[in-house]
Motif scaffolding. Structure first.
Motif, PDB file in Angstrom:
ATOM      1  N   VAL A 162      36.647  27.624  48.562  1.00  0.00           N
ATOM      2  CA  VAL A 162      38.185  27.543  48.825  1.00  0.00           C
ATOM      3  C   VAL A 162      39.268  28.181  48.280  1.00  0.00           C
ATOM      4  N   PRO A 163      39.987  30.008  48.733  1.00  0.00           N
ATOM      5  CA  PRO A 163      39.711  30.184  48.100  1.00  0.00           C
ATOM      6  C   PRO A 163      41.174  29.965  47.134  1.00  0.00           C
ATOM      7  N   ASP A 164      41.518  30.141  45.543  1.00  0.00           N
ATOM      8  CA  ASP A 164      42.597  29.803  45.121  1.00  0.00           C
ATOM      9  C   ASP A 164      44.438  30.506  45.705  1.00  0.00           C
ATOM     10  N   LEU A 165      44.796  30.431  46.304  1.00  0.00           N
ATOM     11  CA  LEU A 165      45.753  31.023  46.634  1.00  0.00           C
ATOM     12  C   LEU A 165      47.107  30.404  46.699  1.00  0.00           C
ATOM     13  N   VAL A 166      47.974  30.668  46.796  1.00  0.00           N
ATOM     14  CA  VAL A 166      49.290  30.198  46.581  1.00  0.00           C
ATOM     15  C   VAL A 166      49.245  29.439  48.263  1.00  0.00           C
ATOM     16  N   ASP A 167      48.538  29.678  49.373  1.00  0.00           N
ATOM     17  CA  ASP A 167      49.245  29.408  50.650  1.00  0.00           C
ATOM     18  C   ASP A 167      48.095  27.895  50.563  1.00  0.00           C
ATOM     19  N   VAL A 168      47.043  27.644  50.050  1.00  0.00           N
ATOM     20  CA  VAL A 168      46.211  27.061  50.050  1.00  0.00           C
ATOM     21  C   VAL A 168      46.759  25.921  49.099  1.00  0.00           C
ATOM     22  N   ARG A 169      47.715  26.744  47.845  1.00  0.00           N
ATOM     23  CA  ARG A 169      48.063  25.279  47.305  1.00  0.00           C
ATOM     24  C   ARG A 169      49.477  24.787  47.767  1.00  0.00           C
TER      25      ARG A 169
ATOM     26  N   ILE B 143      51.991  39.506  53.226  1.00  0.00           N
ATOM     27  CA  ILE B 143      50.533  39.146  52.576  1.00  0.00           C
ATOM     28  C   ILE B 143      49.871  40.775  53.485  1.00  0.00           C
ATOM     29  N   ARG B 144      49.644  41.007  54.283  1.00  0.00           N
ATOM     30  CA  ARG B 144      48.760  42.281  54.563  1.00  0.00           C
ATOM     31  C   ARG B 144      49.370  43.932  54.974  1.00  0.00           C
ATOM     32  N   GLY B 145      50.845  43.738  54.844  1.00  0.00           N
ATOM     33  CA  GLY B 145      51.644  44.827  54.366  1.00  0.00           C
ATOM     34  C   GLY B 145      51.616  45.245  53.494  1.00  0.00           C
ATOM     35  N   GLY B 146      51.931  44.327  52.410  1.00  0.00           N
ATOM     36  CA  GLY B 146      51.314  44.366  51.260  1.00  0.00           C
ATOM     37  C   GLY B 146      50.591  44.813  50.852  1.00  0.00           C
ATOM     38  N   ALA B 147      49.346  44.368  51.419  1.00  0.00           N
ATOM     39  CA  ALA B 147      47.742  44.788  51.082  1.00  0.00           C
ATOM     40  C   ALA B 147      47.924  46.629  51.681  1.00  0.00           C
ATOM     41  N   SER B 148      48.364  46.545  52.672  1.00  0.00           N
ATOM     42  CA  SER B 148      48.450  48.102  52.803  1.00  0.00           C
ATOM     43  C   SER B 148      48.867  48.637  52.139  1.00  0.00           C
ATOM     44  N   LEU B 149      50.318  48.751  51.294  1.00  0.00           N
ATOM     45  CA  LEU B 149      50.690  49.542  50.227  1.00  0.00           C
ATOM     46  C   LEU B 149      49.543  49.688  49.021  1.00  0.00           C
ATOM     47  N   ILE B 150      48.858  48.638  48.669  1.00  0.00           N
ATOM     48  CA  ILE B 150      47.692  48.930  47.512  1.00  0.00           C
ATOM     49  C   ILE B 150      46.771  49.577  48.138  1.00  0.00           C
ATOM     50  N   VAL B 151      46.507  49.673  49.648  1.00  0.00           N
ATOM     51  CA  VAL B 151      44.762  50.895  49.559  1.00  0.00           C
ATOM     52  C   VAL B 151      45.769  51.463  49.943  1.00  0.00           C
ATOM     53  N   ALA B 152      46.892  51.487  50.134  1.00  0.00           N
ATOM     54  CA  ALA B 152      47.968  53.596  49.749  1.00  0.00           C
ATOM     55  C   ALA B 152      47.819  54.159  48.975  1.00  0.00           C
ATOM     56  N   ALA B 153      48.671  52.427  47.590  1.00  0.00           N
ATOM     57  CA  ALA B 153      48.525  53.232  46.466  1.00  0.00           C
ATOM     58  C   ALA B 153      47.231  53.648  46.024  1.00  0.00           C
TER      59      ALA B 153
ATOM     60  N   VAL C 273      51.557  39.647  48.415  1.00  0.00           N
ATOM     61  CA  VAL C 273      50.204  39.486  48.402  1.00  0.00           C
ATOM     62  C   VAL C 273      49.143  38.372  47.852  1.00  0.00           C
ATOM     63  N   PHE C 274      49.426  37.952  47.056  1.00  0.00           N
ATOM     64  CA  PHE C 274      48.765  36.956  46.649  1.00  0.00           C
ATOM     65  C   PHE C 274      49.083  35.948  46.684  1.00  0.00           C
ATOM     66  N   ARG C 275      49.696  35.787  48.166  1.00  0.00           N
ATOM     67  CA  ARG C 275      49.463  34.150  49.249  1.00  0.00           C
ATOM     68  C   ARG C 275      47.938  34.559  49.881  1.00  0.00           C
ATOM     69  N   GLY C 276      47.753  35.541  49.990  1.00  0.00           N
ATOM     70  CA  GLY C 276      46.023  35.687  50.590  1.00  0.00           C
ATOM     71  C   GLY C 276      45.269  35.988  50.080  1.00  0.00           C
ATOM     72  N   TYR C 277      45.227  37.256  48.973  1.00  0.00           N
ATOM     73  CA  TYR C 277      44.123  37.577  48.386  1.00  0.00           C
ATOM     74  C   TYR C 277      44.465  36.979  47.071  1.00  0.00           C
ATOM     75  N   GLU C 278      43.249  36.677  46.538  1.00  0.00           N
ATOM     76  CA  GLU C 278      42.850  35.725  44.945  1.00  0.00           C
ATOM     77  C   GLU C 278      43.150  37.106  44.514  1.00  0.00           C
ATOM     78  N   ARG C 279      43.883  36.837  43.357  1.00  0.00           N
ATOM     79  CA  ARG C 279      43.697  38.110  41.597  1.00  0.00           C
ATOM     80  C   ARG C 279      43.154  39.153  42.444  1.00  0.00           C
ATOM     81  N   ILE C 280      43.541  39.439  43.118  1.00  0.00           N
ATOM     82  CA  ILE C 280      43.080  40.947  43.432  1.00  0.00           C
ATOM     83  C   ILE C 280      43.634  42.273  42.970  1.00  0.00           C
ATOM     84  N   ASP C 281      44.667  42.320  41.622  1.00  0.00           N
ATOM     85  CA  ASP C 281      44.341  42.645  40.800  1.00  0.00           C
ATOM     86  C   ASP C 281      43.420  42.616  40.086  1.00  0.00           C
TER      87      ASP C 281
END
Ligand code: EPZ
Length: 422
Positions: free
Chosen positions: A45-52, A368-378, A393-401
């Motif tokens: 189970v991912p540790d994500l804001v939405d899961v919490r 979530i995904r729009g933010g992930a798009s900006l990370i990929v672009a960056a 973005v952290f709602r959908g990606y655990e410790r992505i940084d």
């Protein structure tokens, strides 16, 4: 201070990353645990804001939970009939509590669900189906109340293969009297994962993964164990991150048999994927244009189209993205434009012109995904990008940084925030 994700682009990503458990599989599965008074053990189970948020909503209904050896242990011995907390309004998946709570105690009351602003996200299919199964539904300006003296099976034909409605009906039907048929059901792998879990608890669900699902109601469900499937959207995001930097990433624990059109499109875009079991090596020498049309599974996942857009802008030529699920899923385009991205169109279709050298700048994550798009672009841009509202973005990606940093990205989370809205 609001947190900002600071990314210095141009570092090739090299090394190994493991794909985490799927958010969109974990959320309905957690809701489904309310269907039994037995103990449930969930792995991955991912540790994500939405899961919490989902767990805290379930706790109000009587769920007790904790972690043992990294697994989530859940038990809802005594269900409590009370309104769901205000946070229900912050995630779309809160509507998934309706099916299990109606089945278990005949009552569901909550603020209308929220979630990412990616278009009109009605709940009419859910309501219509629950009514057909014997529920009385009252909707106010900001609340939904549903009651039933007992659910019964029904034949429900969905106007569109909605993922959430299919899941809600499946869960409600497990304990209903008689047989339920869902026609034009969603076929996403997350539906199959939920059905597998329900059947492990003793439910009788057949046909998940096809457009015709049948559920025979049973007397009760019991405790069970289940491993949540890996996140195919996270997998696609990490592939895009590796490909835009022309790095060499190896992704471990990738989901099996869940590709749909995705892998073919990646190949068309010049992304080389070599697969060995659940491990996929990603490489990219040349970015190529492509035409993407999103649609229900096995079509190209709508959640991945924002993430492909920066890659298409690097390609020499014209690409198109046609959005076939939501009516406002290009809200990230205005932010990408600040980085030099060139695209024209409307809420359903965008034409992207390349090649473009993306430039780092200040941007705001729209969802979530729009933010992930900006990370990929960056990651693929020249210079520094500072992304505000990065908590989305952290709602959908655990410790992505931290995970991207471990494979060579120059990325840092600056400041703190506890904002859950998105
Ligand atoms: C799920 O949302 C996912 N969320 C979404 O992921 C994903 O984008 C979406 O499925 C499509 O794949 C979760 O699983 C928690 P739908 P859901 O019901 O279930 C219309 C992410 O980024 N519709 O399949 O809410 C709706 O407006 C998120 O992780 C109605 O009109 O999606 C949309 O146009 C975002 N009435 C279409 O159906 C209804 O009652 C598909 O929505 C229900 C849906």
């Amino acid at each position: 201070m609001c947190p900002v994700l600071r990314i210095v682009g141009g570092q090739p990503l090299e090394g190994e990353l493991q794909v985490n458990g799927s958010k969109n599989a974990a959320l309905p599965i957690i809701a489904a645990t309310l269907l039994t008074d037995g103990e449930v053990r969930l792995k991955n189970v991912p540790d994500l804001v939405d899961v919490r948020v989902m767990l805290s909503l379930c706790r109000v209904s009587g769920m007790e939970f904790g972690y043992r050896g990294g697994d989530l242990i859940v038990r809802t011995g005594q269900i409590r009939e009370c309104p769901t907390r205000p946070e229900a309004g912050s995630i779309r998946a809160s509507i998934l509590l309706a099916g299990p709570l109606l089945a278990r105690c005949g009552h569901f009351q909550a603020p209308l669900p929220g979630g990412c602003s990616i278009g009109d996200r009605g709940i009419d299919f859910h309501i219509q189906a629950l009514r057909m199964m014997g529920a009385q539904v009252a909707i106010g300006s900001d609340m939904i109340r549903v009651r039933t003296g007992g659910l019964h099976g029904a034949q429900v034909e969905l106007p569109f293969p909605s993922v959430g409605a299919t899941e809600n009906i499946m869960m409600a039907a497990t304990l209903a009297e008689g047989r339920t048929r869902i026609l034009n059901a969603a076929r996403e792998p997350e539906i199959v994962d939920l059905a597998t879990f329900l059947n492990r608890m003793g439910a009788a669900v057949e046909g998940a993964g096809t457009s015709h699902i049948q559920i025979k109601g049973v007397e009760e469900l019991k405790g069970a164990g289940h491993e949540v499937m890996p996140d195919r959207i996270e997998m696609g995001t990490l592939m895009a991150a590796g490909a835009i930097t022309r790095g060499r990433l190896t992704l471990k624990r990738c989901p099996l048999n869940t590709d749909g059109e995705f892998f073919d499109k990646m190949a068309e875009m010049g992304i080389e994927l070599s697969r060995r079991g659940s491990e996929i090596a990603v490489a990219c020498e040349e970015h190529r244009p492509a035409d993407i049309r999103t649609g229900p599974y096995p079509g190209f996942a709508t959640d991945l189209q924002p993430i492909m857009a920066p890659l298409l802008s690097l390609a020499d030529g014209e690409s198109t993205i046609v959005e076939g699920v939501f009516d406002n899923r290009f809200n990230y385009v205005s932010e990408l434009r600040k980085m030099g991205f060139r695209a024209e169109g409307d809420g359903r279709r965008q034409t992207i012109r390349g090649p473009t050298r993306l430039q780092g700048c200040n941007v705001v994550a729209p969802d979530i995904r729009g933010g992930a798009s900006l990370i990929v672009a960056a990651l693929g841009a020249e210079g520094v990008t500072n992304m505000a509202s990065c908590q989305k973005v952290f709602r959908g990606y655990e410790r992505i940084d931290q995970r991207l940093r471990s494979v060579g990205a120059d990325i840092e989370l600056m400041g703190e925030d506890d904002d859950l809205e998105g």
